[in-house]
Design a protein around this motif. Structure first.
Motif, short mmCIF file in Angstrom:
data_model
loop_
_atom_site.label_atom_id
_atom_site.label_comp_id
_atom_site.label_asym_id
_atom_site.label_seq_id
_atom_site.Cartn_x
_atom_site.Cartn_y
_atom_site.Cartn_z
N HIS A 167 0.64 -1.13 0.06
CA HIS A 167 0.43 0.08 0.00
C HIS A 167 0.77 1.15 -0.07
O HIS A 167 1.63 1.23 0.94
N SER A 168 0.31 2.15 -0.63
CA SER A 168 1.18 3.10 -0.83
C SER A 168 0.98 4.78 -0.91
O SER A 168 -0.66 4.03 -1.79
N ASP A 212 -2.99 2.66 9.81
CA ASP A 212 -2.19 1.88 11.28
C ASP A 212 -1.07 2.43 11.21
O ASP A 212 -0.49 2.47 12.63
N TYR A 213 -0.15 1.62 10.10
CA TYR A 213 1.14 1.44 10.61
C TYR A 213 1.74 2.50 10.95
O TYR A 213 2.84 2.84 11.53
N PHE A 214 1.22 3.63 10.19
CA PHE A 214 2.41 5.04 10.63
C PHE A 214 2.50 5.32 11.97
O PHE A 214 2.65 6.60 12.21
N GLU A 215 1.27 4.86 12.28
CA GLU A 215 1.40 5.33 13.32
C GLU A 215 2.47 4.60 14.83
O GLU A 215 2.70 5.36 16.02
N ARG A 216 3.24 3.95 14.55
CA ARG A 216 4.44 3.11 14.55
C ARG A 216 3.96 2.91 15.95
O ARG A 216 4.95 2.51 16.91
N ASN A 217 3.20 2.05 15.90
CA ASN A 217 2.89 0.68 17.55
C ASN A 217 3.01 -0.74 17.04
O ASN A 217 2.57 -1.07 17.19
N PHE A 218 4.42 -1.14 17.16
CA PHE A 218 5.08 -2.11 16.77
C PHE A 218 5.22 -2.79 18.19
O PHE A 218 5.93 -4.14 17.85
#
Length: 480
Positions: free
Chosen positions: A186-187, A467-473
């Motif tokens: 996804h981009s 929500d990937y770029f919320e950076r809850n890893f």
């Protein structure tokens, strides 16, 4: 090595000095665009040199830490001789046949010519937008030219992200399935002008002297300003002379790009090599409206450039060309039928570069590769930067990012023994995790994508959960 690893290659993009997005009028033939002159290495930055800032834009590395490892001492025949006509689904390949990238990073190369998407978004007419989208679809496979190394198979749960503020996009991908291998991506434009997404499942077969990668999966581009969605599937890629002789690549098949709002369709024919290599790398096609009326003709080579012109001028030129071909046909006939199936397929000699019809528009042109590209797996400048691990990046990346894979990092650094050992360790770790899930009757849970149907085609697809770029890893798996 254990044989449970899939063998597959990418089914898969360079900004040019002359590809600023403006069309140019053409009245002469295009000269060669590719520069592999290794005598110009003084233009390449020092190994290990950190990227600097220039006018607020980050500079990326221009070379790999170590040159490409020689494959001359390895024979792929000992591995593939029992696989003729079969899908290469569980074949372990020596690491010498790899390139130091994951397949997830290879997919990211679609974005090298993202300026074409930005240009499409700014154009007012659907015909002009389709021209730019078609150019982007062709450019997305251009980086495969002379790329004969196999990317590393992503581990289940592996991810890759790329943010390029200078190019106006961010990108995330995840390996969502291992059997069969499926990579979802996804981009999105940083200016909220587009979404680009899809899932890729390349199916490979070995045909004695060649490996053919049949693309599976739909690619979708959404131009948000125009409320338009375009979908297509990539052409088939074939690597010749995997047993003996010089490796060479061709792309062939028909690519159909559909604008789901207006009904415009672009039909692109990637030509197979043909006798004497006359059709090598050629792309020809047209754009039609919803009533199937041809509006615009497209031609060029996926390794060089793409041009377009109105149908009347195109047909007039082709008629003149056919008259000339008829006069030459008698000379060519006497040389036909000399192919010998027991020897390597001769590498076709590239014919004269694209002959441009007067009055044509330049839609896209490939960029010159780095002068030491041949020593760097024939990577483009964009590709060279993909596995770069910048200072402090480990603190922001998830633990599943490709840049943190020790086998790929070892190969990039020229330590082939370490890379091979780490590759085997990671594969065994993955198999052990699969056995544990089977014992507990637990299903693998993807993190950033979920299975569904493509909203425009209705076909099975993997969709971005957000929500990937919320950076809850915190709940990312330990795969390395």
């Amino acid at each position: 090595m254990n044989g449970e690893e899939e063998f597959f290659d990418a089914v898969t993009g360079f900004d040019s000095d002359n590809s600023s997005g403006e069309f140019s009028e053409a009245n002469q033939k295009v000269t060669g665009m590719i520069d592999l002159d290794t005598s110009k290495n003084n233009r390449i930055g020092k190994i290990g040199e950190r990227p600097s800032q220039e006018n607020g834009i980050q500079k990326h590395r221009t070379s790999l830490p170590a040159p490409m490892f020689s494959r001359s001492d390895f024979s792929v025949w000992t591995i593939l001789k029992k696989c003729v006509g079969l899908e290469l689904s569980k074949i372990t390949m020596p690491i010498a046949f790899n390139e130091p990238l994951s397949f997830l990073q290879r997919i990211t190369e679609y974005m090298e010519h993202v300026y074409l998407i930005h240009r499409a978004s700014c154009q007012p007419q659907p015909l002009e937008r389709m021209q730019s989208v078609a150019a982007f679809a062709v450019s997305a496979v251009a980086s495969q030219w002379e790329r004969t190394g196999k990317p590393f198979n992503p581990l289940l749960g592996e991810t890759y992200e790329l943010i390029r503020e200078d190019l106006g996009f961010r990108f995330i991908s995840e390996q969502v399935s291992h059997h069969p291998p499926i990579s979802a991506f996804h981009s999105e434009g940083l200016n909220h002008d587009f979404l680009f997404h899809g899932s890729i499942y390349p199916k490979l077969k070995f045909w004695g002297k060649s490996v053919e990668a049949e693309p599976r999966g739909t690619i979708t581009l959404e131009l948000l300003k125009h409320n338009e969605a375009y979908t297509w599937t990539n052409p088939t890629c074939c690597v010749h002379n995997v047993i003996i002789g010089k490796l060479w690549i061709e792309q062939y098949g028909t690519v159909e790009i559909l604008n789901h709002r207006t009904g415009h369709k672009c039909v692109l024919h990637f030509k197979p090599c043909g006798l004497f290599g006359k059709e090598l790398h050629k792309v020809e096609g047209h754009i039609q409206d919803k009533n199937k009326k041809k509006l615009f003709m497209i031609y060029g080579k996926w390794t060089e450039c793409l041009w377009g012109i109105d149908p009347v001028s195109y047909e007039s030129f082709k008629k003149q060309e056919r008259r000339g071909d008829h006069l030459r046909k008698a000379k060519l006939d006497e040389d036909s039928g000399k192919a010998d199936s027991d020897v390597a397929d001769d590498v076709p000699v590239a014919q004269e570069t694209v002959q441009v019809i007067p009055g044509s528009k330049l839609l896209w042109r490939i960029n010159t590769r780095p002068p030491n590209s041949a020593q760097m797996y024939n990577f483009t400048s964009f590709t060279v930067s993909l596995n770069e691990l910048e200072t402090g990046m480990e603190k922001t990346l998830p633990p599943t990012d490709c840049r943190l894979r020790p086998d790929i990092r070892g190969m990039e650094n020229g330590n082939m023994d370490l890379a091979s050992q780490e590759k085997e360790r990671l594969e065994e770790k993955q198999r052990e995790a699969r056995r544990e899930r089977a014992k507990e009757e637990a299903e693998w849970q993807t993190r950033w994508f979920y299975p569904g149907n493509n909203p425009y085609t209705g076909t099975p697809d993997w969709l971005y959960a957000g929500d990937y770029f919320e950076r809850n890893f915190s709940d990312c798996p330990d795969i390395y």
